[in-house]
Scaffold this motif. Sequence first.
Motif, mmCIF file in Angstrom:
data_model
loop_
_atom_site.group_PDB
_atom_site.id
_atom_site.type_symbol
_atom_site.label_atom_id
_atom_site.label_comp_id
_atom_site.label_asym_id
_atom_site.label_seq_id
_atom_site.Cartn_x
_atom_site.Cartn_y
_atom_site.Cartn_z
ATOM 1 N N VAL A 71 0.846 -1.183 0.000
ATOM 2 C CA VAL A 71 0.000 0.000 0.000
ATOM 3 C C VAL A 71 0.881 1.231 0.000
ATOM 4 N N PHE A 116 1.212 4.746 0.417
ATOM 5 C CA PHE A 116 0.584 5.985 0.861
ATOM 6 C C PHE A 116 1.346 7.217 0.376
ATOM 7 N N ILE A 121 2.143 1.372 5.753
ATOM 8 C CA ILE A 121 1.378 2.608 5.684
ATOM 9 C C ILE A 121 2.081 3.715 6.453
ATOM 10 N N ILE A 181 3.662 6.960 4.778
ATOM 11 C CA ILE A 181 3.205 8.285 5.233
ATOM 12 C C ILE A 181 4.426 9.118 5.611
ATOM 13 N N THR A 192 -2.440 14.631 0.099
ATOM 14 C CA THR A 192 -3.448 13.839 0.804
ATOM 15 C C THR A 192 -4.748 13.764 0.010
ATOM 16 N N GLU A 193 -5.123 14.897 -0.552
ATOM 17 C CA GLU A 193 -6.357 14.951 -1.337
ATOM 18 C C GLU A 193 -6.261 14.016 -2.545
ATOM 19 N N LEU A 243 -4.178 11.493 -2.967
ATOM 20 C CA LEU A 243 -4.100 10.119 -2.489
ATOM 21 C C LEU A 243 -5.490 9.593 -2.140
ATOM 22 N N GLY A 244 -6.282 10.453 -1.506
ATOM 23 C CA GLY A 244 -7.634 10.049 -1.110
ATOM 24 C C GLY A 244 -8.445 9.602 -2.299
ATOM 25 N N PHE A 265 -7.300 6.295 -3.635
ATOM 26 C CA PHE A 265 -7.725 5.161 -2.816
ATOM 27 C C PHE A 265 -9.196 4.847 -3.004
ATOM 28 N N SER A 290 -17.205 15.847 -2.700
ATOM 29 C CA SER A 290 -16.123 15.026 -2.165
ATOM 30 C C SER A 290 -16.602 14.076 -1.083
ATOM 31 N N TYR A 348 -16.304 9.453 -0.673
ATOM 32 C CA TYR A 348 -15.752 8.731 0.489
ATOM 33 C C TYR A 348 -16.812 7.868 1.148
#
Lengths: 291, 340
Positions: free
Chosen positions: A37, A39, A97, A101, A221-222, A224-225, A228, A265, A269
């Motif tokens: 994974v 990240f 992870i 990170i 982060t956005e 990556l989100g 995912f 958004s 999720y």
Amino acid sequence: MSWHLLVDQLVNGLGTGLIYFLLAVGLTLIFGVRDFVNFAHGAFFVLGALLSWTMLEHGMNFWIALAAVPLAIGILGFVLEPVLIRRFYDVDPAFQIVGTIGLTLVIQEVATMIWGPANRSTQPPDLLQGIVNLGFASYPAYRLFIMAVAVVVGAALWWLIERSKFGASLRAGAEDRDMASCLGINTGMLFAITFAIGVGLAALGGVLAAPTRGLNTGSSTEILGIAFVIIVVGGMGSFLGAFVGAVLIGLAQSITIAFAPAWGSVVIYIAMIVVLMVKSDGLFGKVARVR
Amino acid sequence: VSADSRRWPLPLTRPGGLVRPAALALVSVVLLGVLAPSWSVATLILIYALAALGCNLLLGYTGLLSVGQSVYFGVGGYTAAIVATRWDLQLSSALIISALLCAAVAAFIGAFAIRRLGIYFVMITFAFAETAHFLAYVFKDYTGGENGISGVPLGSFGGFGQSFFIATPGLLFYCMMAVLFFVLFVVLQRFVDSPVGAVLVAIRENEARAEAMGYSVKAYKLLAFMVSGAVTGIADGDHDRHHHGARGHQVPVRVLPGCARVRRPEHLPVRPLALLGATAGGRADRHRPVLQGRFAGCAVCTRQPRHETSGAEGDRGSGPRRRGGERRCQPLRSMQSLPS
């Protein structure tokens, strides 16, 4: 709601979805081969965008940046894999992870030192400026170009994984590492190349996305989100899943935005949570891999 | 076998178990106050340390990696700020409300997350963290969206309309924070030393076996989630007093580097390490990029022993592939010393 707006949003959604595909395919490739994974995927995406910004600032051609930046990040990935990533393969996913990170934070802070925290966006090349009339909707030429790139990349990857000798070794290595190395396949090299391709694709996405939206060092982060969400919905490690998931999420997001902009958004999720609760391995995930 | 039982991370009977860690925490807090470049930095370090304590309970003791700890950090901060600005409550009551609400939110998220294992567990906490992040923008009327909440009054302690103590920023706020940290530290120390804490460690070591022993693994995981959430919530309940305003974009990974370092309690005393981890993170706000702390986060992870696939397969059960083969084969003896 008018019919036209809905068509516009559908076309938009498809376009966004194909961009998302570029974002997610590298992630799913790396996961599919070694259950790893990554990240730090979003960080490589942002790094690609920022590098292309620097190159364009120095008067270089967009097309050169489009070729050079993914290559450079790919080489970075190729070096990083044996140095850092390889150590995480055989430990608990939690360590993978936390480790990646950590890598994200390192990249993010180094990038902030170099580029500062401001939003950076680039200009699309002259050739691709303007709007194209498709008959039922008008669409920016540059976004059409990104869609075309996504389709080409998808087809090339499919060929690479399913039809080439490299792909056959890769699938063998993913299936049974020990047996593959017994057959003379250099699995270490194989995984290093896979990781390099994965992060190179992330950088490609970053270079392509830089003209459509501003990216700053905190965007990872956005990004990556979203990646995912796509690979979870499509099924982690599934190539087809990444494609279908990306298009579905792109459509879901742009249709939601048409009705309630702020929820765009949130909806994706929630979709991710629902998929995880109902069918953890997503639409095309391999059941055997689920632990 | 005896070599294995030596590796049991937390001795279940520890004579004077509370005194030494508590003394260490006290010394750390005092030293921090003396050595930190400013009260503001020292306070921030303690706030992150508190958040790391919450994270450590979940990751270090129960073996659950939640990348959604920022949810409680955010909920705690927003709750304290909203309660203070709209209802005009004092910090003491705001903190209690924050903690309770965070425990409730943690119970909700935990109820979903604990039904999945390994990567899928992490993914659920990640999805909730992102959902919460974007919900903060949806409910702009309460959270202030991009601008956050401003005009949060100073932290005052008291009740029934009386205020006994007002923590002005600086030395006083640091002292308040230090006392709060110390109290919560001792409470958590007692918690992990309690029979319940022993069960949490058992779940981390071998989930299938803990379940076979008759413990309701899900209930214990949920409990760990709630306590962790409450502690983290308290941390940020203070955080926004400190900064005079809660913000929506407290990114999910903020607290995490601290946790990476406290993953293996058997190697080093946990709490001073948590403090250390938070120290590196806390200084980020003063000297912008704090590489050493973040590199350290990576470094500790890479030093983890490799997972031995051979021999572990048979003992895996329904639990996640988690730890080295030899750890899976813990002698039952050490489990029997658990309370029933």
